[in-house]
Motif scaffolding. Structure first.
Motif, PDB file in Angstrom:
ATOM      1  N   THR A   1       0.852  -1.187   0.000  1.00 23.99           N
ATOM      2  CA  THR A   1       0.000   0.000   0.000  1.00 23.99           C
ATOM      3  C   THR A   1       0.890   1.239   0.000  1.00 23.99           C
ATOM      4  OG1 THR A   1      -1.792   1.165   1.165  1.00 23.99           O
ATOM      5  CG2 THR A   1      -0.196   0.001   2.524  1.00 23.99           C
TER       6      THR A   1
ATOM      7  N   ARG B   1      -4.854   6.070   0.120  1.00 19.44           N
ATOM      8  CA  ARG B   1      -4.156   4.799   0.113  1.00 19.44           C
ATOM      9  C   ARG B   1      -4.527   3.964  -1.108  1.00 19.44           C
ATOM     10  NH1 ARG B   1       0.142   5.475   2.708  1.00 19.44           N
ATOM     11  NH2 ARG B   1       0.438   3.194   2.773  1.00 19.44           N
TER      12      ARG B   1
ATOM     13  N   ASN C   1      -3.790   0.228  -2.956  1.00 19.86           N
ATOM     14  CA  ASN C   1      -3.374  -1.120  -2.599  1.00 19.86           C
ATOM     15  C   ASN C   1      -2.839  -1.881  -3.805  1.00 19.86           C
ATOM     16  OD1 ASN C   1      -4.364  -0.663   0.043  1.00 19.86           O
ATOM     17  ND2 ASN C   1      -6.428  -1.196  -0.637  1.00 19.86           N
TER      18      ASN C   1
ATOM     19  N   THR D   1      -9.412  -0.954  -3.258  1.00 20.37           N
ATOM     20  CA  THR D   1      -9.027   0.449  -3.137  1.00 20.37           C
ATOM     21  C   THR D   1     -10.203   1.369  -3.449  1.00 20.37           C
ATOM     22  OG1 THR D   1      -6.742  -0.055  -3.746  1.00 20.37           O
ATOM     23  CG2 THR D   1      -7.446   2.237  -3.955  1.00 20.37           C
TER      24      THR D   1
END
Length: 327
Positions: free
Chosen positions: A60, A68, A70, A131
């Motif tokens: 991440t 964030r 991933n 995500t």
């Protein structure tokens, strides 16, 4: 599926004029500067995938506005020195799936960083994703991602996606097991369109593998194909009847043809002549504008699946030749 686009001889010469805003470069310089205001904050958490010859990490990092993003990061187990890395971008509506689906690159001796596309994969049983996309724009949209924030390039969905993807290259380069001088961007369809853009935005990469790219030559695509995802744009314009000028102005900042004209690294493209999702003329429009060394593999009898496993073999051999010439 019949041949429906220009003949191959004409496709090889098809190099349309670019619809490019005067501030294209400034827009992307500013976008990347804004993205880089946030620390990458990359994290690689060991993941038990039951694969004995591959190290797997749940990865991440901070993408656009620190959101964030991933992915999976896979390494050939026991590598004695830094290895090349393929940064893989995913097709439309897909997520990162499962680690065992990405072992071909580690089997060839490379790391692979599988980068999720924000907001996608939530309903894809073939490749689930994790995500989110915290920014959604402030205007009505059709279902899907193509019209999210489309009335202004500042808010358009793919601004965030391309910024995330450029940051992913930085993440790969920062990993101690990666040879930062041999990073490749790669993907098919939407993933190919993202790789095409990132190769221009991050010219430090050593090569781009661009298969049947989406997000390219928008105007022609919406005029000659009746398939999604391009049809999302058509449905939006059929409802928002006075939005055409604004929509295509926004899209001009994200058109793969304009990125291709700035692509200077070696590139291997592929195209399928029966592809009604990403029509061949849209692919050749970008390929013929690509500014660096380039090759293209043509699959005459295929639709959007393109070369499939045969194209992966082409890519493996291409990279072996490319790096052998540099050693």
């Amino acid at each position: 599926m019949p041949l429906f686009d220009f003949p191959l001889e004409q496709l090889r010469e098809y190099r349309p004029e670019r619809d490019e805003p005067a501030d294209f470069d400034d827009f992307w310089k500013r976008t990347l500067t804004e993205a880089e205001a946030f620390d990458l904050a990359a994290e690689f958490t060991p993941y038990d995938s039951a694969l004995t010859s591959v190290e797997v990490y749940d990865a991440t990092f901070a993408g656009w506005r620190g959101h964030r993003i991933n992915g999976w990061f896979l390494l050939p187990r026991g590598a004695s020195e830094p290895v090349p890395c393929v940064v893989h971008f995913i097709g439309y509506n897909g997520g990162r799936g499962f680690p065992h689906e990405h072992v071909v690159w580690p089997a060839a001796g490379y790391a692979v960083f599988v980068v999720e596309t924000r907001g996608q994969g939530g309903g894809a049983t073939w490749a689930p994703g994790t995500t989110a996309d915290p920014d959604g724009g402030d205007y009505a949209q059709t279902p899907g991602m193509m019209t999210r924030g489309i009335m202004d390039p500042e808010t358009y969905y793919y601004r965030r996606v391309f910024a995330d993807a450029a940051r992913a290259v930085d993440v790969a380069a920062s990993h101690p097991a990666v040879d930062a001088s041999r990073i490749v961007v790669e993907g098919a369809s939407q993933g190919g369109g993202i790789a095409q853009a990132v190769a221009a935005l991050r010219p430090s990469v050593s090569a781009a593998l661009i298969d049947v790219p989406f997000l390219t030559h928008f105007r022609r695509a919406v005029e000659i194909t009746d398939r999604d995802p391009y049809q999302e744009l058509v449905r939006f314009l059929s409802s928002q009847r006075h939005a055409e000028e604004r929509v295509f102005r926004t899209l001009s900042y994200f058109d793969g043809v304009n990125f291709a004209a700035r692509g200077t690294v070696p590139a291997l493209y592929s195209v399928a002549l029966m592809d009604m999702t990403c029509p061949p003329s849209t692919v050749f429009a970008a390929y013929n504008h690509w500014a660096g060394p380039k090759e293209i593999t043509v699959w005459p009898w295929n639709d959007h699946e393109g070369g499939g496993g045969a194209q992966r073999e082409e890519q493996l051999r291409y990279l072996r030749r490319l790096w052998a010439s540099h050693d």
